[in-house]
Design a protein around this motif. Sequence first.
Motif, PDB file in Angstrom:
ATOM      1  N   LEU A 123     -13.768 -18.273 -38.002  1.00 19.02           N
ATOM      2  CA  LEU A 123     -15.101 -18.052 -38.578  1.00 19.02           C
ATOM      3  C   LEU A 123     -15.380 -16.584 -38.876  1.00 19.02           C
ATOM      4  O   LEU A 123     -16.503 -16.251 -39.256  1.00 19.02           O
ATOM      5  N   GLY A 124     -14.395 -15.713 -38.706  1.00 16.52           N
ATOM      6  CA  GLY A 124     -14.652 -14.295 -38.964  1.00 16.52           C
ATOM      7  C   GLY A 124     -13.669 -13.660 -39.920  1.00 16.52           C
ATOM      8  O   GLY A 124     -13.810 -12.488 -40.278  1.00 16.52           O
ATOM      9  N   THR A 125     -12.670 -14.406 -40.353  1.00 12.33           N
ATOM     10  CA  THR A 125     -11.546 -13.850 -41.093  1.00 12.33           C
ATOM     11  C   THR A 125     -11.928 -13.247 -42.441  1.00 12.33           C
ATOM     12  O   THR A 125     -12.589 -13.896 -43.249  1.00 12.33           O
ATOM     13  N   GLY A 126     -11.472 -12.017 -42.684  1.00 13.96           N
ATOM     14  CA  GLY A 126     -11.696 -11.340 -43.963  1.00 13.96           C
ATOM     15  C   GLY A 126     -10.574 -11.620 -44.939  1.00 13.96           C
ATOM     16  O   GLY A 126      -9.917 -10.697 -45.423  1.00 13.96           O
ATOM     17  N   GLU A 127     -10.378 -12.867 -45.236  1.00 17.16           N
ATOM     18  CA  GLU A 127      -9.236 -13.275 -46.048  1.00 17.16           C
ATOM     19  C   GLU A 127      -9.581 -14.582 -46.755  1.00 17.16           C
ATOM     20  O   GLU A 127     -10.321 -15.415 -46.221  1.00 17.16           O
ATOM     21  N   LEU A 128      -9.050 -14.776 -47.950  1.00 18.38           N
ATOM     22  CA  LEU A 128      -9.259 -16.020 -48.668  1.00 18.38           C
ATOM     23  C   LEU A 128      -8.482 -17.155 -48.011  1.00 18.38           C
ATOM     24  O   LEU A 128      -7.371 -16.971 -47.526  1.00 18.38           O
ATOM     25  N   ALA A 129      -9.069 -18.346 -48.036  1.00 13.89           N
ATOM     26  CA  ALA A 129      -8.370 -19.536 -47.561  1.00 13.89           C
ATOM     27  C   ALA A 129      -7.153 -19.794 -48.431  1.00 13.89           C
ATOM     28  O   ALA A 129      -7.152 -19.470 -49.630  1.00 13.89           O
ATOM     29  N   PRO A 130      -6.089 -20.368 -47.881  1.00 10.77           N
ATOM     30  CA  PRO A 130      -4.913 -20.698 -48.693  1.00 10.77           C
ATOM     31  C   PRO A 130      -5.261 -21.511 -49.935  1.00 10.77           C
ATOM     32  O   PRO A 130      -4.638 -21.334 -50.987  1.00 10.77           O
ATOM     33  N   SER A 131      -6.276 -22.372 -49.825  1.00 11.21           N
ATOM     34  CA  SER A 131      -6.664 -23.206 -50.971  1.00 11.21           C
ATOM     35  C   SER A 131      -7.302 -22.403 -52.092  1.00 11.21           C
ATOM     36  O   SER A 131      -7.387 -22.873 -53.233  1.00 11.21           O
ATOM     37  N   LEU A 132      -7.757 -21.181 -51.790  1.00  8.40           N
ATOM     38  CA  LEU A 132      -8.393 -20.339 -52.799  1.00  8.40           C
ATOM     39  C   LEU A 132      -7.402 -19.383 -53.467  1.00  8.40           C
ATOM     40  O   LEU A 132      -7.742 -18.715 -54.447  1.00  8.40           O
ATOM     41  N   LEU A 133      -6.213 -19.300 -52.921  1.00 13.47           N
ATOM     42  CA  LEU A 133      -5.196 -18.424 -53.507  1.00 13.47           C
ATOM     43  C   LEU A 133      -4.528 -19.121 -54.691  1.00 13.47           C
ATOM     44  O   LEU A 133      -4.196 -20.304 -54.607  1.00 13.47           O
ATOM     45  N   PRO A 134      -4.306 -18.403 -55.778  1.00 15.01           N
ATOM     46  CA  PRO A 134      -3.707 -19.019 -56.978  1.00 15.01           C
ATOM     47  C   PRO A 134      -2.184 -19.138 -56.850  1.00 15.01           C
ATOM     48  O   PRO A 134      -1.425 -18.570 -57.648  1.00 15.01           O
ATOM     49  N   THR A 135      -1.747 -19.884 -55.855  1.00 12.21           N
ATOM     50  CA  THR A 135      -0.315 -19.950 -55.540  1.00 12.21           C
ATOM     51  C   THR A 135       0.520 -20.451 -56.712  1.00 12.21           C
ATOM     52  O   THR A 135       1.537 -19.844 -57.075  1.00 12.21           O
ATOM     53  N   GLU A 136       0.093 -21.557 -57.312  1.00 10.26           N
ATOM     54  CA  GLU A 136       0.879 -22.134 -58.412  1.00 10.26           C
ATOM     55  C   GLU A 136       0.926 -21.203 -59.616  1.00 10.26           C
ATOM     56  O   GLU A 136       1.966 -21.074 -60.280  1.00 10.26           O
ATOM     57  N   GLN A 137      -0.200 -20.542 -59.896  1.00 14.73           N
ATOM     58  CA  GLN A 137      -0.238 -19.621 -61.042  1.00 14.73           C
ATOM     59  C   GLN A 137       0.660 -18.404 -60.811  1.00 14.73           C
ATOM     60  O   GLN A 137       1.290 -17.909 -61.749  1.00 14.73           O
ATOM     61  N   ILE A 138       0.704 -17.913 -59.569  1.00 13.80           N
ATOM     62  CA  ILE A 138       1.583 -16.779 -59.275  1.00 13.80           C
ATOM     63  C   ILE A 138       3.043 -17.202 -59.393  1.00 13.80           C
ATOM     64  O   ILE A 138       3.886 -16.459 -59.918  1.00 13.80           O
ATOM     65  N   GLU A 139       3.356 -18.410 -58.922  1.00 12.28           N
ATOM     66  CA  GLU A 139       4.722 -18.916 -59.078  1.00 12.28           C
ATOM     67  C   GLU A 139       5.081 -19.019 -60.562  1.00 12.28           C
ATOM     68  O   GLU A 139       6.198 -18.674 -60.974  1.00 12.28           O
ATOM     69  N   ALA A 140       4.122 -19.483 -61.368  1.00  6.82           N
ATOM     70  CA  ALA A 140       4.367 -19.585 -62.810  1.00  6.82           C
ATOM     71  C   ALA A 140       4.580 -18.199 -63.417  1.00  6.82           C
ATOM     72  O   ALA A 140       5.410 -18.020 -64.319  1.00  6.82           O
ATOM     73  N   SER A 141       3.849 -17.211 -62.912  1.00  2.18           N
ATOM     74  CA  SER A 141       3.994 -15.846 -63.419  1.00  2.18           C
ATOM     75  C   SER A 141       5.399 -15.315 -63.178  1.00  2.18           C
ATOM     76  O   SER A 141       5.970 -14.625 -64.026  1.00  2.18           O
ATOM     77  N   LEU A 142       5.949 -15.650 -62.024  1.00  2.00           N
ATOM     78  CA  LEU A 142       7.300 -15.186 -61.713  1.00  2.00           C
ATOM     79  C   LEU A 142       8.318 -15.777 -62.685  1.00  2.00           C
ATOM     80  O   LEU A 142       9.309 -15.128 -63.035  1.00  2.00           O
ATOM     81  N   ARG A 143       8.035 -17.000 -63.149  1.00  2.00           N
ATOM     82  CA  ARG A 143       8.944 -17.607 -64.118  1.00  2.00           C
ATOM     83  C   ARG A 143       8.770 -16.994 -65.507  1.00  2.00           C
ATOM     84  O   ARG A 143       9.707 -16.941 -66.300  1.00  2.00           O
ATOM     85  N   GLU A 144       7.556 -16.527 -65.773  1.00  2.00           N
ATOM     86  CA  GLU A 144       7.271 -15.932 -67.082  1.00  2.00           C
ATOM     87  C   GLU A 144       7.765 -14.494 -67.195  1.00  2.00           C
ATOM     88  O   GLU A 144       8.086 -14.024 -68.288  1.00  2.00           O
TER      89      GLU A 144
END
Length: 480
Positions: A123-144
């Motif tokens: 309840l105090g974490t200064g970080e985005l939840a894993p579900s809010l991170l654009p994981t798939e888009q970053i993976e796609a960027s690596l392919r691009e």
Amino acid sequence: MSWQPNRRSDNTLQQQIVQWITANVERGDWAAGTKLPTQRQLAMQFDVNRSTVQQALEELKAMGILEAKVGSGVYVTHNSWHALIQQTQPNWQTYIETSIHKPNYHTIQLINEYEQRKDVIRLGTGELAPSLLPTEQIEASLRELSFQPKALGYSSPQGNDQLRKAICKYVQKRGIPAEPQNVCIVSGALQALQLIAVGLLEQGSIVFQEPTSYLNSVHPFQSVGMQMISIERDVQLAQTLAQRKRKKQAVFYAIPTLHNPTGHVWTTREKEQLYEACQASRIPIVEDDVYHELLFEEASPPLKAMDNSGQVLYIGSVSKTLSPGLRIGWLIGPTTVIERLADIKMQTDYGSSAISQEIVLHWLQSGKYEKHLAGLRQQLQERADFTEQLLKEKFTDVANWSKPRGGFYIWLKFHEPLVDKDFFMKLLQRQVLINPGYIYDPQDHQHIRLSYAYATYEELQEGVQILHECAVEAIGRKSK
């Protein structure tokens, strides 16, 4: 037992006796519990004065290798092997305790430890939840992306040239004029602070900050001998700064947009007042602006936008918006300052990740970053509304808060000072992790930094319920 000390040795007779007995214990010839001959017998064997033997035995007792039993004699101790290890290995604890960098507060050490556990509601974490991170888009960027061989090597001291150009173009939308030579790529905002601490300030310099401050929970300045001075931003600010600064070097650390941990957003006038007050005393400003992209409303120009004399060092980052794992941020300031800090950065880590820089460059140039931000702000707004509704249902009788204007946090204030180490630990025992106010202000026992950015909706509901139960219990104990 025919050994005798060498009277021609550079070592004293006492030292040789100590070494000889120690060697017997190390080899196991004299096991734990072995009784030594009497002092008289040893003196005769070694052909030395009894006082020399006595002094050697006293030294071995002090080392923990021997012990005297009243009326019985002198024996090899049962922990003699441990004592010998201590004598032959460096005393690492002394190294640790006398090192320059200050340790984290115990509460923060526990936060860092328990944030790695999957069974804890954060309840105090200064970080985005894993579900809010654009994981798939970053993976796609690596392919691009198409990497040139040079891109996989070390980057230039100030960072990837193309990325610095893209950042200049990006911050111009915030009203910040900058050229690539004014930009240094850093491994997150915290590294920027560390570089400023060791690269620009002399020992004993003053770091002004607001009374409740993120800097109290980390030690980039304190560990290199800086004085941390909390100061209220009021009508007497210019006079107060001048009086407290005296002849020392000083900087003012500020988070004007979505302050960490309070979430406060300065007005344009408040920014102008600080800038003018610091300008009058020639005090540089370190503007930490890593949260501004998460503001739910339109942001007013940063302090750096009104800077026409190179007084403001501006810090940005993608750690709070895109991915903390990329470890990419930037520091904008006068060329001479940037070159100095880039030189120090090259001495410490030889540059931020080249691959991470390529990813961030791709996201800035392609427009993916700003598109991602728009969706992220909407999701954070929904989470903030959900969490505030939970608070309205349960906390109106025991606490108050301001409606969040963006970012990750609600600065929850209990009506009574119940937020202490015991309160923190009781929540931890129930698998709920909070950031108590006292890590940002040692005198603050009424606040917690409540994050709605990391926990799932189900965890938020359960965690807020447990928080309420512990608060009611603490209030009940205090009223008795």
